[in-house]
Design a protein around this motif. Sequence first.
Motif, short mmCIF file in Angstrom:
data_model
loop_
_atom_site.label_atom_id
_atom_site.label_comp_id
_atom_site.label_asym_id
_atom_site.label_seq_id
_atom_site.Cartn_x
_atom_site.Cartn_y
_atom_site.Cartn_z
N ARG A 35 -6.56 24.25 12.51
CA ARG A 35 -7.50 24.99 11.67
C ARG A 35 -8.93 24.45 11.85
N ILE A 36 -9.06 23.13 11.95
CA ILE A 36 -10.37 22.52 12.18
C ILE A 36 -10.93 23.00 13.52
N GLU A 37 -10.08 22.99 14.54
CA GLU A 37 -10.51 23.45 15.87
C GLU A 37 -10.95 24.90 15.83
N GLU A 38 -10.25 25.71 15.06
CA GLU A 38 -10.56 27.14 14.98
C GLU A 38 -11.85 27.42 14.22
N LEU A 39 -12.09 26.71 13.13
CA LEU A 39 -13.14 27.11 12.19
C LEU A 39 -14.33 26.18 12.10
N ASP A 40 -14.16 24.89 12.42
CA ASP A 40 -15.21 23.96 12.02
C ASP A 40 -16.44 24.01 12.90
N GLY A 41 -16.35 24.63 14.05
CA GLY A 41 -17.56 24.84 14.84
C GLY A 41 -18.57 25.69 14.09
N THR A 42 -18.08 26.55 13.22
CA THR A 42 -18.95 27.38 12.37
C THR A 42 -19.22 26.72 11.03
N LEU A 43 -18.17 26.21 10.38
CA LEU A 43 -18.30 25.72 9.01
C LEU A 43 -18.97 24.34 8.94
N ASN A 44 -18.72 23.48 9.92
CA ASN A 44 -19.34 22.15 9.96
C ASN A 44 -18.99 21.32 8.73
N ALA A 45 -17.73 21.36 8.34
CA ALA A 45 -17.28 20.56 7.19
C ALA A 45 -17.07 19.10 7.58
N PHE A 46 -16.65 18.85 8.82
CA PHE A 46 -16.33 17.48 9.27
C PHE A 46 -17.46 16.91 10.11
N VAL A 47 -17.71 15.61 9.95
CA VAL A 47 -18.62 14.89 10.84
C VAL A 47 -17.85 13.98 11.78
N GLN A 48 -16.62 13.61 11.41
CA GLN A 48 -15.74 12.84 12.30
C GLN A 48 -14.32 13.30 12.08
N VAL A 49 -13.60 13.53 13.19
CA VAL A 49 -12.17 13.82 13.15
C VAL A 49 -11.50 12.92 14.18
N ASP A 50 -10.38 12.32 13.82
CA ASP A 50 -9.66 11.44 14.74
C ASP A 50 -8.24 11.97 14.90
N PRO A 51 -8.04 12.99 15.76
CA PRO A 51 -6.71 13.59 15.90
C PRO A 51 -5.65 12.60 16.38
N THR A 52 -6.01 11.74 17.32
CA THR A 52 -5.03 10.81 17.87
C THR A 52 -4.50 9.88 16.79
N ARG A 53 -5.39 9.28 16.05
CA ARG A 53 -4.98 8.35 15.00
C ARG A 53 -4.20 9.07 13.91
N ALA A 54 -4.66 10.26 13.53
CA ALA A 54 -3.98 11.01 12.47
C ALA A 54 -2.54 11.34 12.86
N LEU A 55 -2.34 11.76 14.10
CA LEU A 55 -0.99 12.11 14.55
C LEU A 55 -0.11 10.86 14.68
N GLU A 56 -0.71 9.74 15.08
CA GLU A 56 0.06 8.50 15.14
C GLU A 56 0.56 8.10 13.75
N VAL A 57 -0.33 8.20 12.76
CA VAL A 57 0.05 7.86 11.39
C VAL A 57 1.11 8.84 10.88
N ALA A 58 0.93 10.13 11.17
CA ALA A 58 1.91 11.13 10.74
C ALA A 58 3.28 10.85 11.33
N ASP A 59 3.32 10.49 12.62
CA ASP A 59 4.61 10.17 13.26
C ASP A 59 5.26 8.96 12.60
N ALA A 60 4.45 7.95 12.30
CA ALA A 60 4.99 6.74 11.66
C ALA A 60 5.56 7.07 10.28
N LEU A 61 4.86 7.94 9.55
CA LEU A 61 5.33 8.32 8.22
C LEU A 61 6.61 9.16 8.30
N ASP A 62 6.71 10.01 9.32
CA ASP A 62 7.95 10.77 9.53
C ASP A 62 9.11 9.83 9.83
N THR A 63 8.87 8.82 10.65
CA THR A 63 9.91 7.85 10.97
C THR A 63 10.36 7.10 9.71
#
Length: 469
Positions: A35-63
């Motif tokens: 959703r960020i990839e789709e919309l944030d180029g227009t909305l500019n809500a984020f100044v920093q996004v860290d997809p790699t770290r976020a997905l690593e944390v999500a995987d750890a939490l799933d485990t």
Amino acid sequence: MSAQTVADLDIVALRTLLASGEVSSREATQACLDRIEELDGTLNAFVQVDPTRALEVADALDTMRRAGHVLGELHGVPLALKDNISQAGYVNAAGSAILAGDVASSDATVVERLKRAGAVILGRLNMHEFAQGVTTYNPHTGPTRNPWDVGRSPGGSSGGSGVAVAAREVFGALGTDTGCSVRLPAAFNGVTGIRPTIGRVSNSGVTPLAWSMDTVGPLARTAEDCGTILRAIAGHDSKDPATSMRPVALRPAEPTNLRVAVLAPGPDRPTDPDVQQALDAALSPLGSFSAVVETVHIDDLEHAITALKVVNMAEPAGTHGRWVRTRADEYGDDLRTLMEGAELFLASHYIQAQRYRSHLQSLLDDVLRSFDVLVTPTVEFGAPPLGAEEITLPSGQTVDVITGVLRYNAIPSLTGLPAISLPAGFTEDGLPIGMQLIGRAFEEDLLVVAAASYQQLTSWHARSPVPHS
């Protein structure tokens, strides 16, 4: 379940699906990143996004979940942070050029507590420079745009937080609120936001604006979601001696015999007819679960805006004075002008503002001895055009935007009382309208109960914006 469907869930629904295994934290996180990839180029809500770290944390939490270990109520839920809340290893610029190289060495207390509750931190959100403004029209990071109409203001200073939640880029976010900065973006973007009682939530690790009014607060789609986030971050903190030892009781229950006061309109408080009609219409669902709904008059509110402006300039001058004298060219024009002017305030101005705060507190205490909540508009009009300094109401009356957004928001800020803004309708132009509930100190649980009960009977909070130009 499609990524779009997952992104449209609220936190309560997402937690149910995470617990059952129907949705993983990775899927929820990836849905937000898409959703960020789709919309944030227009909305500019984020100044920093860290997809790699976020997905690593999500995987750890799933485990962890598969192994039977759940950290807390936010286990696996993607959230985001306003850019003035420290996160170890990330730039904590507070929307400024002056702090653009300031990499945090440790987490703010509220971030520690989100992580302890199992949240996935997606990134950092755009804001008005140093939180000193109501537009998130930032000269350094660019303007954030309202997802209901990208030519309109998202409010501020936590504009990125309000937009990210409304656009379904994230399930919830933290903002900060000094004069209006959680409640205003909640109102303009059609989401729910809580300003907690001063001392309920730690400010340790948060870039200050005006120390006596600053507080961190959550924004999410529903009152119940906000309550879930607030439970995770609230409570005493030894690193912030201003935090209260009062216990945190924020679990929604059915309201019983709620006594509701509705602030009467006044000639000094011009309001868009669409906003007034929405507030009038809200009284019916409020009345269905309340013992009393009664209009009240409160005198002397006309001085609240002036008092707030004095405090909200005099206190930041203590932080910014040295930078204004040595690094003035690194400020945006609006903030540089404000901070240069702030140094002209006299001690007597500040003392008079503090005396008024005590007077206002006594006025609110009188009302809240007889009632549980006080209802006001959050803002007296819908979101103005980007960059607008004035707005013309249908009556033809012109209102200064800053004055208009502070008129009702100043009341909790000056008194330190908790308040929640929740969606209550739309203007003829299709812009969200916010309703504010103000409660007694440390009774956020009652505000969450009242707002959640209202949202069970209405659907304004469930509407989703379709960005358009």
